[in-house]
Structure formats: structure tokens, C-alpha cells
Design an enzyme around this catalytic site. Structure first.
Site, PDB file in Angstrom:
ATOM      1  N   SER A  59       0.785  -1.279  -0.065  1.00 10.33           N
ATOM      2  CA  SER A  59      -0.046  -0.033   0.074  1.00 10.33           C
ATOM      3  C   SER A  59       0.887   1.267   0.100  1.00 10.33           C
ATOM      4  CB  SER A  59      -0.910   0.077   1.360  1.00 10.33           C
ATOM      5  OG  SER A  59      -1.416   1.183   1.448  1.00 10.33           O
ATOM      6  N   TYR A  90      -3.263  -0.160  10.016  1.00 11.42           N
ATOM      7  CA  TYR A  90      -3.279  -0.512   8.785  1.00 11.42           C
ATOM      8  C   TYR A  90      -1.783  -0.185   8.374  1.00 11.42           C
ATOM      9  CZ  TYR A  90      -4.008  -0.619   3.477  1.00 11.42           C
ATOM     10  OH  TYR A  90      -3.983  -1.210   2.151  1.00 11.42           O
TER      11      TYR A  90
END
Length: 232
Positions: free
Chosen positions: A142, A155
């Protein structure tokens, strides 16, 4: 027509995982697919060009016994493993850290990091023991591994950790013809909370382009390293 190569894709019931499974099957790969929902896995299988070369295993990447079952079933069905796409992942509500429960934090870490570790470990065991030995691992990363968005504690932490795991796997795998890549992708269509406090959609693209990119990286010789692949 089969190209004789075998891939495992986790989180294959929708989105990038489904698109990658379809693209790999189209390119001649045999694929073993893992997700928690068996009904959605069946939908993915039906979309693949040759369902007879698609193995479905329902389970959770964060459960060690499910991961071991996935890899054993893959070897039983296809005899070897050439590529693992660690795609399964999850996020959490964008809230201030004082409002983020330990349970929510651990759920993200369990899927994004522990699941990636478990699958990587089992893949490396197979890569080292098979003939010819070696293989490729692709981890779904990501932009948060480099630049976090607001209120994304679990996250962001998980994706930083996956980047470290990617680099370590690449380093330790060299002597065994094992290589590792981390993909970096655009945000989901629903958008994300921005640093200025607004919540807006960001530019994105069809998941099929990620699938095509996975096929390209997976087809490279194992002496060709792609550390990070940024598609936006």
C-alpha cells in the site's frame, strides 16, 4: 492451455484477488485460491478460463491450520508451486487512536501481517524443497507503507511491516532462487479521509490492470528482481 506453472492467490473472492486469479488462469497458470467465503470463491472459479485448473480452499489466512491446509492441497493437486500472491488484507475505521480498540487493531495485524508471514513461510518451505527449486512471492502492499493517511494506525503499521517482510524474504531467498515483490496500488473507489479533514474519492482504475501486472511480474525469470511495483 496450461503453462505448467502453479500460483496461490489469497483473498481471491473479489477485487484484486479475483482479477489476478482470472488473469493468471487466462495466461495458462493453474491456481489455488483462498478466501473465507466459499460461495464467492465459486464465482471466481466460474470466471476463470479453465475451471479444471482452479483449486478452491475456504479458510482464513490468519489461521495457521488453514494456511497449512491450503499449501498441502496445492501440492496434492498440482505437484509444485511457482508463485504466491499474498493479496488478502483488511482495514479498519478511520478513527483517532484513542477510539481504536485493541481487537480492531489485532484483526488488521492478523490478516495483513500474520497472514502474509504464514503464507510466506509455507511457500518458502516448498520453494526450497521442490525441483527445480525456487519461486516468486508478491505481497499486496500500500502507499501507506510510505505515506500514511489520517487515522490509519493499524493499517499503516501492518503495511510498513509487510514491506520489511518483503525485503527480508528477498534477501534470504537469493541463495534459493526465491524472489519477492511488494505491489503498491491506488486507493479504493470510495476514497479516504484526507489530511485536511475532508473525505473524497481519489482517482483509481479497474482491478483487471492489477491482475495483468501480477501476470507480468510472475512471468519474469527468477533472477529478475522487482522489489516494489507501484500501480496508480
Amino acid at each position: 492451455m496450461s503453462n505448467g506453472k502453479v500460483a496461490i492467490v489469497t483473498g481471491a473472492s473479489s477485487g484484486v484477488g479475483r482479477a489476478s486469479a482470472i488473469a493468471l488462469a487466462q495466461a495458462g497458470w493453474s491456481v489455488a485460491l483462498l478466501a473465507r467465503r466459499a460461495d464467492l470463491l465459486e464465482e471466481t472459479k466460474a470466471l476463470c478460463v479453465d475451471p479444471s485448473r482452479v483449486l478452491l480452499v475456504s479458510g482464513d489466512v490468519a489461521r495457521e491450520e488453514d494456511v497449512k491446509r491450503l499449501f498441502q492441497a496445492t501440492i496434492d493437486a498440482f505437484g509444485r508451486l511457482d508463485m504466491l500472491f499474498n493479496n488478502a488484507g483488511r482495514g479498519h475505521p478511520q478513527v483517532p487512536i484513542e477510539e481504536l480498540s485493541l481487537d480492531a487493531f489485532q484483526q488488521v495485524i492478523n490478516v495483513n501481517l500474520i497472514g502474509t508471514f504464514l503464507c510466506t513461510r509455507e511457500a518458502v518451505r516448498i520453494f526450497k524443497s521442490q525441483t527445480p527449486k525456487g519461486g516468486r512471492i508478491i505481497n499486496n502492499g500500500s502507499i501507506s507503507a510510505y505515506t500514511p493517511r489520517p487515522f490509519s494506525y493499524a493499517y499503516t503499521a501492518s503495511k510498513h511491516a509487510v514491506l520489511g517482510l518483503t525485503k527480508t524474504t528477498l534477501l534470504d531467498g537469493r541463495a534459493h532462487n526465491i524472489t519477492c515483490t511488494q505491489t503498491v496500488m491506488s486507493p479504493p473507489e470510495r476514497g479516504a479521509l484526507q489530511p485536511d479533514g475532508s473525505y473524497s474519492r481519489e482517482a483509481t482504475f479497474d482491478a483487471k490492470h492489477v491482475g495483468e501486472s501480477i501476470v507480468h511480474i510472475a512471468a519474469l525469470p527468477l533472477d529478475v528482481t522487482v522489489l516494489t511495483f507501484n500501480i496508480m
